[in-house]
Design an enzyme around this catalytic site. Structure first.
Site, short mmCIF file in Angstrom:
data_model
loop_
_atom_site.label_atom_id
_atom_site.label_comp_id
_atom_site.label_asym_id
_atom_site.label_seq_id
_atom_site.Cartn_x
_atom_site.Cartn_y
_atom_site.Cartn_z
N ASP A 316 0.83 -1.20 0.00
CA ASP A 316 0.00 0.00 0.00
C ASP A 316 0.87 1.26 0.00
O ASP A 316 1.92 1.30 0.65
CB ASP A 316 -0.88 -0.03 1.26
CG ASP A 316 -1.84 1.13 1.33
OD1 ASP A 316 -2.75 1.20 0.49
OD2 ASP A 316 -1.68 1.96 2.25
N GLU A 359 1.53 -0.42 -5.03
CA GLU A 359 0.57 0.62 -5.40
C GLU A 359 1.33 1.95 -5.52
O GLU A 359 1.67 2.57 -4.52
CB GLU A 359 -0.53 0.77 -4.34
CG GLU A 359 -1.53 1.85 -4.70
CD GLU A 359 -2.26 2.49 -3.51
OE1 GLU A 359 -3.38 2.97 -3.71
OE2 GLU A 359 -1.70 2.50 -2.39
#
Ligand SMILES: [Ca+2]
Ligand SMILES: [Ca+2]
Ligand SMILES: [Ca+2]
Ligand SMILES: [Ca+2]
Length: 625
Positions: A316, A359
């Site tokens: 993330d 990401e």
């Protein structure tokens, strides 16, 4: 001013070491423009033979049949680029681009990406992102859990190649499953324990083992830019300067006016007599990844889950790890890249085949460096946000250039061994069914077809395969609502009171209702995934998007190829029925085209593939042999 930056000698020799390709680069704006022709010859790398030449030897048989291999003066397009420049990529906000003003540059170029070098397992996978809380509840408390997901593995992939009742995905990404106070889990309080709502560590182990038995790999979200403010590390660190955990976080004695990289909003938050950095919110303090003890913890946490059996991590907020100052120092710093090199190295020691998916929600030129290079590799896979929004914009507007532009920039800038994650939407975005509601199911089918026949590792977001839309309202929860299994209570998600109500329990909107319909979106997804799995060209092959296609009035064409397999992909995003001719280069051996969906075989003569009557939002995929 434009400067042509290209590895010209490599380009001329067309050698296998050529990885980075020609671009026109505007020094003033920092924007790339795709222009890929020099003197009419194919620009690309690797040993593949160009499939479409500039020649105009083929001619259309009727006035409304376009010959896609002769429509434009390709060599002339390079000379035209000097005056106006336009960014053909999208930024990191997830919205569509403001528009591509000079579409002709994208339309008039052919782009080419070589066949994948040394594919790993994840290059050929089809991924599926799951929000455990919303997938399947097993115990009636209204909250999805790991045992619920485990009970649905046969839907995802039954592990039997001779059955096609299952969806056929073979790589799951579980959104955060570690203990957290929030419904979404992106703020962790215990990195080594499964979220109590979802079950236990033993449940995850059992899920992973059952998944592996079906040929499904499992990765989990790892959120290390920040923890929850309720994490014991932060609770202790916040007690003052003398805390043993003070340096686990990022502190300042004075307020610093750093905004969020994506828009206004403070990032420094007061605690006692000091301020701490929390990029996303005060409840999510950034971990200090320059502190040795923190780095050691993160490596140990990764090992903990790898030893339990997970196959890797989705990382993330991967571009925000280490800050060096306000503004440009808040993202994509050299120190962040160095962290990922070190982390990759550590993970590879424990699990050499592990997958790290990053990401990096930015334009392609920012994303690509996160692959690192062969000497200092960083992340195995990165999501292509530009291609995702470009694809949806193509289907939404009817103009193929949006997808073509984004895909071509990737093809020309990613290393030949890079694994790119392609997708339509994820948990942070408006769902496809809502985004394309004006195009109905046909639009969703076209979007699925483009994703599943283009290069990259495709990722479905759970529910996309049945056309699950956003719920009412605007919160993130509306993008993450319960899966719709059948027309029973709570659409089969739970026997209790669901944590959020499913959007619909109408049979046609559910897995059960679409399973038996050969024309349903779910059946279309199953067909396409099976096709991809059966085709080396679709999984690993070179990609060419010819010149002259993809304007508002023409179809979008991709040629996917490995030495013994040539696949022609044809999509019509426009509102008009399309007809056109494509000439197979070096066509001596090409005798027929086989429709890979219907099985229909049509003889071709002189290498001329003529497609007529391609309906609006229509899609065809042929094997040429
Ligand atoms: Ca439950
Ligand atoms: Ca099967
Ligand atoms: Ca919790
Ligand atoms: Ca950070």
């Amino acid at each position: 001013m434009w400067a042509v930056c290209l590895e010209f000698p490599k380009l001329l020799f067309n050698g296998p070491t050529c990885k980075h390709h020609m671009k026109l680069y505007n020094k003033n704006t920092g924007l790339f423009l795709l222009v890929v022709f020099v003197a009419g010859s194919m620009v690309g790398c690797g040993s593949a033979t160009p499939l479409v030449k500039e020649s105009s030897t083929s001619t259309a048989t009727s006035s409304d049949v376009v010959d896609i291999s002769s429509g434009f003066d390709v060599a002339g397009s390079v000379a035209d680029t000097g005056s106006e420049t336009h960014d053909v990529t999208q930024g990191g906000d997830g919205d569509f681009a403001d528009g591509v003003a000079d579409t002709s540059e994208v339309i008039r170029s052919t782009c080419f990406g070589p066949e994948l070098e040394s594919p790993e397992w994840y290059h050929g996978a089809v991924g599926y992102e799951v929000f455990v809380r919303s997938y399947q509840d097993s115990d009636g408390d209204g909250i999805g859990d790991l045992q619920g997901l485990r009970s649905r593995l046969d839907y995802l992939n039954d592990g039997n190649d001779t059955t096609d009742s299952d969806l056929g995905v073979d790589l799951l990404w579980l959104m955060p499953v570690f203990e957290s106070p929030s419904y979404h889990g992106y703020d962790v309080v215990d990195y080594r324990t499964i979220e109590n709502d979802y079950g236990t560590n033993a449940d995850l182990k059992q899920l992973v083992e059952d998944a592996h038995a079906r040929g499904i790999k499992v990765i989990v979200d790892l959120v290390i830019n920040h923890s929850s403010s309720q994490h014991p590390w932060f609770v202790d660190a916040a007690t003052g300067q003398n805390s043993a955990f003070r340096d686990y976080y990022v502190w300042s004695d004075s307020f610093l006016d750093w905004q969020k990289p994506w828009g206004p909003g403070t990032t420094w938050h007061k605690k006692g007599n000091a301020w701490y950095y929390g990029l996303f919110s005060s409840a999510m303090p950034d971990l200090n990844l320059t502190t040795d003890a923190v780095v050691a913890e993160i490596k140990s946490i990764a090992d903990h889950w790898l030893m339990l059996g997970v196959d890797g991590f989705r990382l993330d907020a991967a571009r925000y790890l280490i800050e060096t100052g306000g503004g440009v120092g808040q993202a994509d710093t050299e120190q962040t890249h160095q962290f990922w090199q070190e982390f990759r190295n550590s993970v590879a020691k424990t699990s050499p085949q592990a997958l790290l998916v990053g990401e990096v929600w930015e334009k392609t030129s920012v994303v690509i460096p996160y692959f690192g290079d062969t000497l200092l590799p960083e992340l195995n896979m990165l999501f292509d946000f530009d291609a995702a929004s470009g694809l949806l914009q193509t289907v939404s507007t009817g103009k193929g250039l949006y997808f073509k532009a984004a895909l071509c920039e990737r093809l020309m800038s990613a290393p030949g061994w890079a694994a790119v994650g392609s997708f339509l939407t994820n948990h942070d975005m408006t769902r496809v069914a809502t985004e394309l509601s004006h195009k109905n199911t046909a639009g969703m089918k076209l979007a699925a077809a483009l994703m599943l026949t283009s290069p990259g590792t495709p990722w479905l977001y759970y529910g996309e395969e049945i056309g699950l839309p956003n719920g009412k309202g605007s919160g993130d929860e509306t993008k993450r609502l319960p899966m719709q299994w059948d027309a029973g209570h709570a659409a089969g998600f739970t026997t209790g009171t669901p944590w959020q109500s499913p959007v619909s329990d109408v049979l046609a909107d559910t897995v059960l209702g679409q399973t038996d319909s050969p024309t349903s979106l779910l059946s279309w997804y199953k067909t396409l995934i099976k096709l991809r799995k059966s085709s080396k060209a679709l999984r690993f092959g070179s990609t060419e998007i010819p010149d002259g296609v993809g304007s508002g009035t023409q179809p979008l064409v991709m040629i996917r190829r490995v030495p013994n397999e040539t696949i022609l992909v044809v999509a019509n995003p426009t509102d008009e029925t399309q007809s056109f001719v494509w000439t197979v280069p070096n066509s001596a051996g090409a005798q027929s085209r086989i429709d890979k969906i219907t099985g229909e075989r049509v003889a071709i003569e002189g290498g001329r593939v003529e497609i007529t009557g391609l309906e609006p939002l229509g899609f065809r995929v042929f094997q040429i042999q």
